[in-house]
Design a protein around this motif. Structure first.
Motif, PDB file in Angstrom:
ATOM      1  N   ASN A   3       0.838  -1.195   0.000  1.00 33.53           N
ATOM      2  CA  ASN A   3       0.000   0.000   0.000  1.00 33.53           C
ATOM      3  C   ASN A   3       0.872   1.242   0.000  1.00 33.53           C
ATOM      4  OD1 ASN A   3      -2.646  -1.251   0.222  1.00 33.53           O
ATOM      5  ND2 ASN A   3      -1.957  -1.915   2.235  1.00 33.53           N
ATOM      6  N   VAL A   4       0.257   2.382  -0.263  1.00 36.91           N
ATOM      7  CA  VAL A   4       0.924   3.674  -0.195  1.00 36.91           C
ATOM      8  C   VAL A   4       0.304   4.426   0.976  1.00 36.91           C
ATOM      9  CG1 VAL A   4       1.341   5.845  -1.402  1.00 36.91           C
ATOM     10  CG2 VAL A   4       1.360   3.696  -2.676  1.00 36.91           C
ATOM     11  N   TYR A   5       1.155   4.946   1.864  1.00 35.99           N
ATOM     12  CA  TYR A   5       0.691   5.638   3.064  1.00 35.99           C
ATOM     13  C   TYR A   5       1.213   7.061   3.098  1.00 35.99           C
ATOM     14  CZ  TYR A   5      -0.289   0.892   4.652  1.00 35.99           C
ATOM     15  OH  TYR A   5      -0.764  -0.388   4.756  1.00 35.99           O
ATOM     16  N   SER A   6       0.571   7.873   3.907  1.00 41.18           N
ATOM     17  CA  SER A   6       1.113   9.200   4.172  1.00 41.18           C
ATOM     18  C   SER A   6       2.345   9.043   5.061  1.00 41.18           C
ATOM     19  CB  SER A   6       0.073  10.069   4.884  1.00 41.18           C
ATOM     20  OG  SER A   6       0.696  11.244   5.366  1.00 41.18           O
ATOM     21  N   ALA A   7       3.402   9.740   4.714  1.00 39.99           N
ATOM     22  CA  ALA A   7       4.625   9.683   5.522  1.00 39.99           C
ATOM     23  C   ALA A   7       4.372  10.224   6.931  1.00 39.99           C
ATOM     24  CB  ALA A   7       5.741  10.466   4.839  1.00 39.99           C
ATOM     25  N   GLN A   8       3.395  11.104   7.082  1.00 39.55           N
ATOM     26  CA  GLN A   8       3.045  11.621   8.415  1.00 39.55           C
ATOM     27  C   GLN A   8       2.560  10.481   9.312  1.00 39.55           C
ATOM     28  OE1 GLN A   8       3.774  14.432   9.563  1.00 39.55           O
ATOM     29  NE2 GLN A   8       3.414  16.076   8.123  1.00 39.55           N
ATOM     30  N   ASN A   9       1.778   9.570   8.762  1.00 38.06           N
ATOM     31  CA  ASN A   9       1.273   8.449   9.546  1.00 38.06           C
ATOM     32  C   ASN A   9       2.380   7.460   9.888  1.00 38.06           C
ATOM     33  OD1 ASN A   9      -1.291   9.116   7.499  1.00 38.06           O
ATOM     34  ND2 ASN A   9      -1.780   8.959   9.661  1.00 38.06           N
ATOM     35  N   VAL A  10       3.288   7.235   8.960  1.00 33.99           N
ATOM     36  CA  VAL A  10       4.418   6.344   9.225  1.00 33.99           C
ATOM     37  C   VAL A  10       5.334   6.967  10.278  1.00 33.99           C
ATOM     38  CG1 VAL A  10       6.395   5.144   8.211  1.00 33.99           C
ATOM     39  CG2 VAL A  10       4.254   5.318   6.932  1.00 33.99           C
ATOM     40  N   ALA A  11       5.541   8.281  10.193  1.00 36.28           N
ATOM     41  CA  ALA A  11       6.344   8.977  11.205  1.00 36.28           C
ATOM     42  C   ALA A  11       5.690   8.862  12.583  1.00 36.28           C
ATOM     43  CB  ALA A  11       6.528  10.445  10.826  1.00 36.28           C
ATOM     44  N   ALA A  12       4.371   8.965  12.639  1.00 36.71           N
ATOM     45  CA  ALA A  12       3.652   8.807  13.911  1.00 36.71           C
ATOM     46  C   ALA A  12       3.887   7.412  14.477  1.00 36.71           C
ATOM     47  CB  ALA A  12       2.157   9.058  13.716  1.00 36.71           C
ATOM     48  N   TYR A  13       3.879   6.412  13.627  1.00 30.03           N
ATOM     49  CA  TYR A  13       4.157   5.035  14.048  1.00 30.03           C
ATOM     50  C   TYR A  13       5.544   4.958  14.682  1.00 30.03           C
ATOM     51  CZ  TYR A  13       5.113   0.028  13.658  1.00 30.03           C
ATOM     52  OH  TYR A  13       5.451  -1.277  13.926  1.00 30.03           O
ATOM     53  N   PHE A  14       6.545   5.559  14.038  1.00 35.15           N
ATOM     54  CA  PHE A  14       7.905   5.556  14.584  1.00 35.15           C
ATOM     55  C   PHE A  14       7.956   6.207  15.960  1.00 35.15           C
ATOM     56  CE2 PHE A  14       9.587   5.792   9.991  1.00 35.15           C
ATOM     57  CZ  PHE A  14       9.578   4.424   9.883  1.00 35.15           C
ATOM     58  N   VAL A  15       7.312   7.356  16.086  1.00 35.88           N
ATOM     59  CA  VAL A  15       7.340   8.083  17.361  1.00 35.88           C
ATOM     60  C   VAL A  15       6.705   7.241  18.463  1.00 35.88           C
ATOM     61  CG1 VAL A  15       6.496  10.124  18.593  1.00 35.88           C
ATOM     62  CG2 VAL A  15       7.432  10.356  16.281  1.00 35.88           C
ATOM     63  N   TYR A  16       5.546   6.673  18.208  1.00 34.35           N
ATOM     64  CA  TYR A  16       4.884   5.837  19.208  1.00 34.35           C
ATOM     65  C   TYR A  16       5.734   4.615  19.582  1.00 34.35           C
ATOM     66  CZ  TYR A  16       0.404   8.318  18.904  1.00 34.35           C
ATOM     67  OH  TYR A  16      -0.589   9.258  18.971  1.00 34.35           O
ATOM     68  N   GLU A  17       6.222   3.913  18.569  1.00 31.17           N
ATOM     69  CA  GLU A  17       6.987   2.688  18.820  1.00 31.17           C
ATOM     70  C   GLU A  17       8.286   2.957  19.573  1.00 31.17           C
ATOM     71  OE1 GLU A  17       6.315  -0.711  18.039  1.00 31.17           O
ATOM     72  OE2 GLU A  17       4.306   0.108  17.808  1.00 31.17           O
ATOM     73  N   LEU A  18       9.002   3.978  19.185  1.00 32.64           N
ATOM     74  CA  LEU A  18      10.278   4.274  19.837  1.00 32.64           C
ATOM     75  C   LEU A  18      10.083   4.805  21.254  1.00 32.64           C
ATOM     76  CD1 LEU A  18      12.212   5.651  16.762  1.00 32.64           C
ATOM     77  CD2 LEU A  18      12.657   3.513  18.001  1.00 32.64           C
TER      78      LEU A  18
END
Length: 129
Positions: A3-18
């Motif tokens: 799929n293609v996602y918004s980079a903002q949503n992927v960045a949010a995933y990184f922030v939450y996970e880290l």
């Protein structure tokens, strides 16, 4: 086919996970992670992971300009919450300022993103917060 996602949503995933594992994350590390995900995505699926235009980190200083701008205020400081977006529910009349949501990755997509995160955590995120 990924799929293609918004980079903002992927960045949010990184922030939450880290943040969940008490690993350091800042604007620079987010750009690095976005670049690694995009490279692996292209290798696995043949296209970019992001709906936004991507750039060369070496020449521009960012991978996704919109994400760079959203986290610019943090500079090199730790980011504890994802950036916020304005959201208007259908049929509602009040804008809500909320953090970006996490994308609904498929199993294969999640494997790619977790691999990038694990590599980052073991190599660069030794600073606990």
């Amino acid at each position: 086919m990924g799929n293609v996602y918004s980079a903002q949503n992927v960045a949010a995933y990184f922030v939450y996970e880290l943040n969940e594992v008490h690993a350091f994350v800042n604007q620079i590390s987010i750009q690095y992670l976005l670049g690694r995900v995009d490279a692996m995505w292209k290798k696995a699926f043949g296209h970019s992971a992001f709906s936004e235009a991507t750039h060369d980190l070496e020449t521009t200083g960012y991978i996704v300009k919109e994400v760079y701008d959203a986290y610019e205020e943090y500079g090199t400081n730790h980011i504890s919450l994802p950036a916020k977006e304005w959201f208007l529910k259908f049929g509602e009349f009040q804008l809500v300022h909320r953090t970006y949501g996490v994308p609904p990755f498929t199993k294969k997509e999640e494997i790619i993103v977790k691999k990038v995160l694990d590599r980052y955590r073991h190599s660069y995120a030794d600073v606990a917060v």
